[in-house]
Design a protein around this motif. Sequence first.
Motif, short mmCIF file in Angstrom:
data_model
loop_
_atom_site.label_atom_id
_atom_site.label_comp_id
_atom_site.label_asym_id
_atom_site.label_seq_id
_atom_site.Cartn_x
_atom_site.Cartn_y
_atom_site.Cartn_z
N LEU A 69 0.78 -1.31 -0.06
CA LEU A 69 -0.19 -0.04 -0.04
C LEU A 69 0.85 1.16 -0.11
O LEU A 69 0.50 2.49 -0.49
N GLU A 70 2.06 1.44 0.52
CA GLU A 70 3.12 2.28 0.69
C GLU A 70 3.60 2.58 -0.75
O GLU A 70 3.90 3.87 -1.05
N GLN A 71 3.32 1.75 -1.59
CA GLN A 71 4.01 1.93 -2.83
C GLN A 71 2.82 2.62 -3.96
O GLN A 71 3.47 3.11 -4.97
N PHE A 123 4.35 -4.89 -9.60
CA PHE A 123 4.29 -3.57 -9.16
C PHE A 123 5.21 -3.08 -8.28
O PHE A 123 5.66 -1.77 -8.37
N ALA A 124 5.41 -3.60 -7.20
CA ALA A 124 6.23 -3.18 -6.19
C ALA A 124 7.60 -2.94 -6.66
O ALA A 124 8.29 -1.97 -6.37
N ALA A 125 8.02 -4.08 -7.24
CA ALA A 125 9.50 -4.18 -7.83
C ALA A 125 9.73 -2.96 -8.86
O ALA A 125 10.50 -2.07 -8.64
N VAL A 126 8.83 -2.57 -9.57
CA VAL A 126 9.17 -1.61 -10.77
C VAL A 126 8.94 -0.48 -10.05
O VAL A 126 9.77 0.65 -10.64
N THR A 127 8.16 -0.11 -9.23
CA THR A 127 8.14 1.01 -8.39
C THR A 127 9.25 1.62 -7.75
O THR A 127 9.84 2.59 -7.94
N LEU A 128 9.82 0.58 -6.99
CA LEU A 128 11.18 0.65 -6.21
C LEU A 128 12.04 0.89 -7.16
O LEU A 128 13.12 1.82 -7.16
N ASN A 129 11.98 0.22 -8.26
CA ASN A 129 13.33 0.12 -9.72
C ASN A 129 13.15 1.66 -9.91
O ASN A 129 14.41 2.29 -10.45
#
Length: 475
Positions: free
Chosen positions: A94-96, A136-142
Motif C-alpha cells: 500500500l505504501e508503494q 508492481f512493487a518491484a518496478v516502483t522501487l526500480n
Amino acid sequence: MKRTSQACEPCKRRKVRCDGQPRCQQCTHTGIPCTYAASPPRRSRKKTVGRGRVVAECRELHTPNNGTKVRNILAPRPNEDGVITSHSTTTFFLEQLEKYDRYVYPMSPVVTAAEIRDMIFQMDTHRDIASFVYVFAAVTLNLTCSESVQRGPETSERIATLLTRSLELRTPFEFNSKPSIVTVMRSLFTQMCFVGLRKLDLGFLYLREAISLVYMLRIHEKDAMRDLEDKERCRRQRAYWECFIHERFTALTYYRPPCLPPLSALPDHDPSIDAELEEGFNKTIKNFRIVDPQFLDFWLGDRSTVTPDWVANKQQQLDNPEWVTEVSRLPMIWQADLIITRHWLRTLTWQIALSNIILSSSATPSMLLSLSFPLQLSNQLRQFLVTIPRQSVGIHGSGLLEKLFEIANTITDVVLHLCYALGDDTVQYIHDILFLKHFVFSFPGFADLGPINLTQKFEMIRDKYPEIKDIELLV
C-alpha cells in the motif's frame, strides 16, 4: 460434495473426491496445479500413489529452478537468519501506491493505482493477482529509488527478491489460458526490472512475452477492439504502444531485432485520464514513430544507402521549435523524457550520417551534416538540464541514463578526433562535457552501465587540453 463424471489428474491419483470444476476445491486447498486428461486411462488400484506423495510431486512441478518450493500464495519468506522479511506485508504494498501513481503510471498509463489497491486486498485469492502485485512493487522501487542513499545494494536485492517472488507465483499458460491487460503489464514491468538489474537477456525475453500477449489480445485488429468499452479499448491501445516504445528503445540501445509494427493511429482519446498525461504519452509515441523501418535498417545493418536528403528529413522531424514550445507546457517528468529522447535520436541520426556521408567541418544548412553537431547539441542539452529538477531525470530509471550515456560518449569522441584548437569554442565544449559528466555520474544507476570507456576518454581529453581551467575535474 457432488460427484462428477471426470476427476482431475491430482485427485484421481490421490483417490480423493473431485468436484470437477476448472480448478477443483481439493487442488485449491492444497495449492497444487489442477489439470484434466483428455481421455482418462484406467489405473490399477495396486499402482495408486499415496496422497501425500502426489501433493509433493504436483508442487515439485511448480518449483522454480532454484529449488525453492512455492508455498501458499502469501506465505512470507524468511531471510538467511530465519527472520520474516517485511516487504511482503500488505502495508508495504500500500505504501508503494502513491509513488506508483505519481511516477510510474504517467509513463505506463494502463493499470491504475486504484485497481492495484483492489488487487492488494485480493492477493490471497489468486496466484496471478499476487504475482502482479509483487512486480508492481518491484518496478516502483526500480524507478523511484534513484538517489545513492536509496539505491544501495540492499535496494537492488529487494527489487530482485520481489521480482523472483512474482515469477514464482505465476501460473503457466495452458491450453485454455487467456491473457489480460494485467498479464501484459506484468510482463512489461518484469522486463523493466530485469533491465534495471542489468539482466538484459531476461529483459528481452519478457519484452517479447509482452508483445506476444498483446497479439493474443488482438489489439491490432479493429474488429476485435470495436466491441470493447471505450475505456478498455483505449488502455489496451496504450499497452500496445508502450510495448512498441520499449521494443524500439531496445533495438536502438541493445541492438535487438524488433518485430512489433506501429498501430495505424495514436490511442483513442480517453476522458478518464489526465489531459497532460495523455498528451505526454502521445508525444512519446510520436518520438519513437520517427524510428521507422528505414531508420532501424540503417542503425542495425547496412548504411551504404544513407543520403543527405534522408538525414535532412530526419533533422526536420527532430528539430521542431513548435514541438519544443508544446513540450515546455508539460510537467517536468515529461519534459525530461521527451527532450532528452529527442537529443538522443538526433545523436543517433548524426552517427548514421557519419557512416556514409562526408560531413563538413563548417556550418551547414543541416546541423546534422556538420562534424561539430554533437558539440552544439551538448550545449543545448546543458541549457535544458540546468532548468529541471534532477529527480525528473532519475525517475525514469536506466532508460534515460542510457540515452545520456550515448550522448556523452558521442560528444567525447568528437572532441578527441577534432584537430587541436584551444579557442573559446573548445573551452565551451569542455565545460559542457564537464557539466554532463558530473550530472550523469551523480546517479548511482549510471555506474551499472559500465562507463569505464567513457572515463578513459575523459582522461584522454584532459591530456589533450591540460591548459584549460578545471580540466582536472573531468577525471
